[in-house]
Design a protein around this motif. Structure first.
Motif, PDB file in Angstrom:
ATOM      1  N   ASP A 192      26.608  36.415  61.494  1.00  0.00           N
ATOM      2  CA  ASP A 192      25.358  37.180  61.355  1.00  0.00           C
ATOM      3  C   ASP A 192      25.537  38.622  61.816  1.00  0.00           C
ATOM      4  O   ASP A 192      25.004  39.553  61.198  1.00  0.00           O
ATOM      5  N   ALA A 193      26.282  38.813  62.894  1.00  0.00           N
ATOM      6  CA  ALA A 193      26.499  40.169  63.408  1.00  0.00           C
ATOM      7  C   ALA A 193      27.360  41.005  62.461  1.00  0.00           C
ATOM      8  O   ALA A 193      27.214  42.222  62.388  1.00  0.00           O
ATOM      9  N   MET A 194      28.242  40.351  61.739  1.00  0.00           N
ATOM     10  CA  MET A 194      29.113  41.054  60.801  1.00  0.00           C
ATOM     11  C   MET A 194      28.426  41.336  59.472  1.00  0.00           C
ATOM     12  O   MET A 194      28.870  42.218  58.719  1.00  0.00           O
ATOM     13  N   MET A 195      27.346  40.612  59.182  1.00  0.00           N
ATOM     14  CA  MET A 195      26.712  40.715  57.867  1.00  0.00           C
ATOM     15  C   MET A 195      25.317  41.332  57.929  1.00  0.00           C
ATOM     16  O   MET A 195      24.477  41.056  57.066  1.00  0.00           O
ATOM     17  N   LYS A 196      25.061  42.170  58.916  1.00  0.00           N
ATOM     18  CA  LYS A 196      23.771  42.857  58.979  1.00  0.00           C
ATOM     19  C   LYS A 196      23.529  43.644  57.683  1.00  0.00           C
ATOM     20  O   LYS A 196      24.446  44.202  57.091  1.00  0.00           O
ATOM     21  N   GLU A 197      22.273  43.692  57.294  1.00  0.00           N
ATOM     22  CA  GLU A 197      21.913  44.385  56.055  1.00  0.00           C
ATOM     23  C   GLU A 197      22.303  45.857  56.107  1.00  0.00           C
ATOM     24  O   GLU A 197      22.861  46.405  55.145  1.00  0.00           O
ATOM     25  N   LYS A 198      22.026  46.504  57.225  1.00  0.00           N
ATOM     26  CA  LYS A 198      22.339  47.931  57.360  1.00  0.00           C
ATOM     27  C   LYS A 198      23.750  48.084  57.920  1.00  0.00           C
ATOM     28  O   LYS A 198      24.066  47.542  58.993  1.00  0.00           O
ATOM     29  N   PRO A 199      24.614  48.823  57.226  1.00  0.00           N
ATOM     30  CA  PRO A 199      26.003  48.978  57.679  1.00  0.00           C
ATOM     31  C   PRO A 199      26.121  49.482  59.114  1.00  0.00           C
ATOM     32  O   PRO A 199      27.000  49.032  59.857  1.00  0.00           O
ATOM     33  N   ILE A 258      43.073  36.344  61.747  1.00  0.00           N
ATOM     34  CA  ILE A 258      42.616  37.254  60.691  1.00  0.00           C
ATOM     35  C   ILE A 258      41.706  38.343  61.266  1.00  0.00           C
ATOM     36  O   ILE A 258      41.742  39.492  60.792  1.00  0.00           O
ATOM     37  N   LEU A 259      40.920  38.010  62.273  1.00  0.00           N
ATOM     38  CA  LEU A 259      40.079  39.044  62.886  1.00  0.00           C
ATOM     39  C   LEU A 259      40.946  40.116  63.538  1.00  0.00           C
ATOM     40  O   LEU A 259      40.699  41.312  63.372  1.00  0.00           O
ATOM     41  N   GLU A 260      41.966  39.706  64.293  1.00  0.00           N
ATOM     42  CA  GLU A 260      42.834  40.696  64.930  1.00  0.00           C
ATOM     43  C   GLU A 260      43.636  41.456  63.880  1.00  0.00           C
ATOM     44  O   GLU A 260      43.939  42.640  64.051  1.00  0.00           O
ATOM     45  N   GLY A 261      43.962  40.791  62.777  1.00  0.00           N
ATOM     46  CA  GLY A 261      44.706  41.460  61.711  1.00  0.00           C
ATOM     47  C   GLY A 261      43.900  42.551  61.050  1.00  0.00           C
ATOM     48  O   GLY A 261      44.398  43.669  60.826  1.00  0.00           O
ATOM     49  N   PHE A 262      42.640  42.274  60.734  1.00  0.00           N
ATOM     50  CA  PHE A 262      41.793  43.301  60.116  1.00  0.00           C
ATOM     51  C   PHE A 262      41.407  44.372  61.132  1.00  0.00           C
ATOM     52  O   PHE A 262      41.262  45.548  60.769  1.00  0.00           O
ATOM     53  N   ALA A 263      41.254  43.997  62.390  1.00  0.00           N
ATOM     54  CA  ALA A 263      40.989  45.000  63.427  1.00  0.00           C
ATOM     55  C   ALA A 263      42.174  45.956  63.534  1.00  0.00           C
ATOM     56  O   ALA A 263      42.004  47.174  63.721  1.00  0.00           O
ATOM     57  N   PHE A 264      43.377  45.429  63.400  1.00  0.00           N
ATOM     58  CA  PHE A 264      44.585  46.251  63.448  1.00  0.00           C
ATOM     59  C   PHE A 264      44.635  47.195  62.251  1.00  0.00           C
ATOM     60  O   PHE A 264      44.994  48.379  62.397  1.00  0.00           O
ATOM     61  N   GLU A 281      24.361  48.856  61.575  1.00  0.00           N
ATOM     62  CA  GLU A 281      23.997  47.839  62.565  1.00  0.00           C
ATOM     63  C   GLU A 281      25.059  46.749  62.708  1.00  0.00           C
ATOM     64  O   GLU A 281      24.979  45.920  63.606  1.00  0.00           O
ATOM     65  N   ARG A 282      26.041  46.755  61.828  1.00  0.00           N
ATOM     66  CA  ARG A 282      27.095  45.748  61.905  1.00  0.00           C
ATOM     67  C   ARG A 282      28.055  46.053  63.054  1.00  0.00           C
ATOM     68  O   ARG A 282      28.289  47.214  63.378  1.00  0.00           O
ATOM     69  N   ILE A 283      28.600  45.007  63.636  1.00  0.00           N
ATOM     70  CA  ILE A 283      29.630  45.219  64.638  1.00  0.00           C
ATOM     71  C   ILE A 283      30.909  45.697  63.952  1.00  0.00           C
ATOM     72  O   ILE A 283      31.085  45.522  62.744  1.00  0.00           O
ATOM     73  N   THR A 284      31.781  46.333  64.705  1.00  0.00           N
ATOM     74  CA  THR A 284      33.077  46.748  64.177  1.00  0.00           C
ATOM     75  C   THR A 284      34.046  45.568  64.242  1.00  0.00           C
ATOM     76  O   THR A 284      33.752  44.544  64.864  1.00  0.00           O
ATOM     77  N   MET A 285      35.223  45.714  63.615  1.00  0.00           N
ATOM     78  CA  MET A 285      36.201  44.634  63.699  1.00  0.00           C
ATOM     79  C   MET A 285      36.667  44.425  65.133  1.00  0.00           C
ATOM     80  O   MET A 285      36.891  43.291  65.561  1.00  0.00           O
ATOM     81  N   LYS A 286      36.809  45.508  65.889  1.00  0.00           N
ATOM     82  CA  LYS A 286      37.217  45.373  67.290  1.00  0.00           C
ATOM     83  C   LYS A 286      36.161  44.587  68.068  1.00  0.00           C
ATOM     84  O   LYS A 286      36.495  43.713  68.892  1.00  0.00           O
ATOM     85  N   GLU A 287      34.885  44.882  67.804  1.00  0.00           N
ATOM     86  CA  GLU A 287      33.806  44.154  68.473  1.00  0.00           C
ATOM     87  C   GLU A 287      33.751  42.700  68.004  1.00  0.00           C
ATOM     88  O   GLU A 287      33.394  41.807  68.771  1.00  0.00           O
ATOM     89  N   ALA A 288      34.113  42.470  66.732  1.00  0.00           N
ATOM     90  CA  ALA A 288      34.141  41.098  66.216  1.00  0.00           C
ATOM     91  C   ALA A 288      35.172  40.260  66.964  1.00  0.00           C
ATOM     92  O   ALA A 288      34.930  39.094  67.284  1.00  0.00           O
TER      93      ALA A 288
END
Length: 384
Positions: free
Chosen positions: A304-311, A151-157, A313-320
């Motif tokens: 936690d990295a995906m759910m940072k309060e400030k948008p 699912i991570l690679e799917g949303f990154a795509f 500061e969140r990692i991207t899907m590729k980084e996820a």
């Protein structure tokens, strides 16, 4: 109480177009044949409400059919082009030949688009029959890792192709059951055979739908569905900025002010992270059968990295995807082959000590069998 022997108004569309669907090569359930007579009126041994043709549509926009050209079981979805103007175009885009063959493409395949006569706003998409991603339940942490990886690679795509989904929830992630060799199951009661068993006198006596393989033995593919809220942006629209669109999960900080424009891509990231958190770590508040699992705290840093309060500061899907692979690389083979055990609402193991011993013995016997057969702890496609 609704009378199972009478169609509800929301079912009329399917009855009225039964013959037309047949002309297009799709046969609907007997219930929607204009000449339908309830089975329990023809056979007095049957009981109303306990037969296959008693089942109502749980969603008036969804139905199933048999594709007559190859006897394939397919799903049909009504799409209102006015309310959901981008859904079909996005599905068509990812079904183009150059993208449809890519392993990282997890958009549900589009088999056909049908145009019902007399329906100006409605089109019907034909897609494969799918099951909930966790039905049957995940058995090992390796199987859970493979699901999350897909699912991570799917949303990154999706994001790579400038598509924001905007309605991420566990119901919109489904599994293609063909790899497990499921026998044909009922679309609206997937734990039962498509005919509900014969004779279908009582649902409790109907035959269960069975499957031949586990995920470890035959890796299934998971698909992202429901693009009614989705948008594909052009390169010159990136990064987009528009008001947040409330959907199923409205817990993201962006939803605190619906008049403040935001980038929908970091919002997707937050909601995907929250879905993983609720499904695997902390459980769902409103879903009593989804309380998370024992032994998956290794997912916490990613969430936690995906759910940072400030948008920003969140990692991207590729980084996820990258961070997830780094986490997985540190997991031992023993850990990956270990059992997925649900937690209770009190964050305790859902099994008593005796059940734990019995189930663990059976599990590790199966895991040993997988090992000597050379099956990887994380399910892999046949070519791997």
């Amino acid at each position: 109480m609704a009378d199972p022997g009478r169609l509800e108004q929301f079912e009329f569309f399917w009855r009225d177009h039964y013959d037309w669907f047949l002309e297009q090569g799709y046969q609907l359930r007997p219930r929607y044949n204009p000449k339908w007579v309830p089975s329990w009126e023809l056979d007095k041994n049957l009981r109303a409400g306990r037969t296959e043709d008693s089942l109502f549509l749980p969603n008036p926009n969804l139905n199933d059919a048999v594709q007559l050209s190859d006897n394939r079981h397919v799903a049909l979805k009504k799409v209102n082009k006015t309310k959901h103007p981008h859904e079909i175009s996005i599905m068509e885009y990812f079904s183009e030949e150059d993208l449809s063959t890519k392993s990282e493409n997890h958009v549900v395949p589009l088999l056909a688009v049908l145009h019902p006569p007399g329906e100006v706003e409605i089109e019907v998409v034909v897609i494969p029959i799918l099951r909930a991603y966790d039905d049957p339940p995940l058995e090992t942490l390796g199987e859970a890792v493979d699901y999350i990886r897909q699912i991570l690679e799917g949303f990154a795509f999706l994001h790579e192709h400038r598509v924001a989904h905007r309605d991420v929830r566990f119901e919109n992630i489904m599994m293609d059951p063909s790899a497990l060799e499921y026998e044909r199951f009922h679309f609206f009661n997937p734990n039962k055979r498509w005919d509900m068993g014969k004779p279908a006198v009582d649902l409790r006596a109907a035959n269960d739908a069975t499957h031949k393989y586990t995920r470890t033995e035959r890796r299934p593919k998971y698909y992202i569905i429901d693009f009614g809220f989705s948008t594909q942006y052009s390169p010159d629209e990136m990064p987009p900025s528009e008001n947040p669109k409330p959907a199923t999960d409205n817990t993201a900080p962006e939803f605190k002010d619906l008049t403040k424009p935001c980038d929908p891509f970091p919002l997707d990231v937050y909601v995907i992270g929250n879905m993983i958190r609720m499904d695997f770590l902390d459980g769902h508040v409103d879903e009593s059968d989804r309380r998370g699992f024992h032994g998956v705290e290794f997912l916490r840093p990613l969430v936690d990295a995906m759910m940072k309060e400030k948008p920003e500061e969140r990692i991207t899907m590729k980084e996820a995807v990258t961070q997830f692979e780094e986490i997985v690389s540190k997991l031992s083979n023993l850990k990956l082959r270990s059992r997925v055990v649900p937690l209770t609402k009190d964050r305790l193991c859902s099994e008593n000590p005796f059940a734990w011993v019995v189930n663990s013995t059976v599990h590790w016997s199966k895991a040993f069998n997988y090992t000597i057969r050379g099956l990887p702890a994380i399910p892999a496609p046949p070519s791997s």
